[in-house]
Design an enzyme around this catalytic site. Structure first.
Site, PDB file in Angstrom:
ATOM      1  N   ASP A 137       2.240   1.913  -2.629  1.00  0.00           N
ATOM      2  CA  ASP A 137       2.253   0.761  -1.728  1.00  0.00           C
ATOM      3  C   ASP A 137       1.515  -0.393  -2.426  1.00  0.00           C
ATOM      4  O   ASP A 137       0.752  -0.171  -3.374  1.00  0.00           O
ATOM      5  CB  ASP A 137       1.555   1.128  -0.414  1.00  0.00           C
ATOM      6  CG  ASP A 137       1.624   0.006   0.600  1.00  0.00           C
ATOM      7  OD1 ASP A 137       2.723  -0.538   0.810  1.00  0.00           O
ATOM      8  OD2 ASP A 137       0.577  -0.335   1.168  1.00  0.00           O
ATOM      9  N   ASP A 159       0.384  -3.917  -0.558  1.00  0.00           N
ATOM     10  CA  ASP A 159      -0.595  -4.577   0.308  1.00  0.00           C
ATOM     11  C   ASP A 159      -1.707  -3.607   0.678  1.00  0.00           C
ATOM     12  O   ASP A 159      -1.457  -2.540   1.249  1.00  0.00           O
ATOM     13  CB  ASP A 159       0.075  -5.086   1.591  1.00  0.00           C
ATOM     14  CG  ASP A 159       0.977  -6.275   1.333  1.00  0.00           C
ATOM     15  OD1 ASP A 159       0.464  -7.313   0.910  1.00  0.00           O
ATOM     16  OD2 ASP A 159       2.200  -6.153   1.558  1.00  0.00           O
TER      17      ASP A 159
END
Length: 277
Positions: free
Chosen positions: A25, A27
């Site tokens: 991921d 963010d």
């Protein structure tokens, strides 16, 4: 009973040593808003150095892969567009599987979502859509949400890019795409079909792109209810960092527990290097 510390360390080393592919991921893991999380360039450099294949698989639907490449380059991180998989791409791929090219789509979202749908051959329209596709929109206004509501209530299907209720910005935790989807669901009584994490679509697409096997692949993220749950549903190892949405209090209170927990990617890199030494 909690394992003794030396046994915990051995277990962490064994898990990390077995990994060959990573679904990462962005963010809250690599950056928060416009601020890079310390250790990100070194972490990605380490993965390349030791031959760990990776895909940056983000629920963030606001940017195109090329825009994410530019954003990371501005932080001193070099990646290729082919190393990025967004929920916009996954959503466009899903819709292409159930609707023919030229299908009329009303978009609540930004460049990333619009570009992915256009590249998949859909017609982006303002009136009489067959589908409303909604993701994060930092410039959203009431009128746009009202139009989406009217289209859904008139019979248009509703598809959501991802369910993240919040977004880890440089200012702190702010509303995410899931908050907008909750508004539309409340206003229409229609539950959107969600494509991004924690659904397994992105995990499957990432593993296919990497040529990865489940037993040597891990999902790395900062959010229990999306990143970690998606990894568990895909039956792969899960690694949590505490640099984004999840803190130790949230982790302790949750039934969702990752395989391994790290403070941030710098901590993960240091631990992984030690495991391979």
């Amino acid at each position: 009973m909690k394992q003794p510390m030396h046994l915990q360390t051995m277990a962490r080393a064994q898990i990390l040593s077995s990994l060959r592919h990573l679904i990462i991921d962005m963010d809250g893991v690599l950056y928060r808003g416009t601020e890079m999380i310390p250790g990100t360039p070194e972490f990605l450099g380490f993965l390349r150095q030791v031959g760990i294949g990776f895909v940056l698989a983000t629920n963030n639907a606001t940017r195109t892969p090329e825009q994410f490449v530019a954003k990371l380059a501005g932080m001193g991180v070099e990646v290729e567009a082919g190393e990025i998989l967004t929920s916009s791409q996954a959503t466009a791929s899903y819709l292409a599987g159930i609707a023919p090219p030229g299908t009329r789509v009303f978009v609540v979202g930004m460049d990333g979502l619009r570009a992915a749908l256009q590249q998949a051959g859909f017609a982006l329209v303002e009136q009489d859509p067959e589908y409303v596709v909604a993701g994060m929109d930092f410039d959203i206004c009431y009128e746009r949400l009202a139009q989406a509501t009217l289209h859904i209530r008139a019979g248009a299907g509703c598809v959501g890019t991802h369910p993240d209720r919040t977004f880890p910005s440089e200012r702190g935790i702010v509303p995410g795409a899931g908050a907008l989807l909750a508004l539309l669901e409340t206003a229409t009584g229609v539950k959107p079909r969600i494509i991004g994490k924690p659904e397994t679509t992105m995990m499957e697409q990432a593993m296919l792109r990497l040529g990865a096997r489940r037993e040597t692949t891990a999902a790395l993220g900062d959010r229990l209810e999306t990143d970690i749950l998606a990894g568990q549903r895909a039956h792969i190892c899960t690694l949590l960092v505490l640099s984004g949405v999840t803190d130790r209090a949230l982790l302790a209170a949750s039934d969702l527990q990752p395989d391994l927990v790290f403070e941030d990617v710098a901590d993960l890199r240091a631990t992984w290097k030690e495991a391979l030494a």
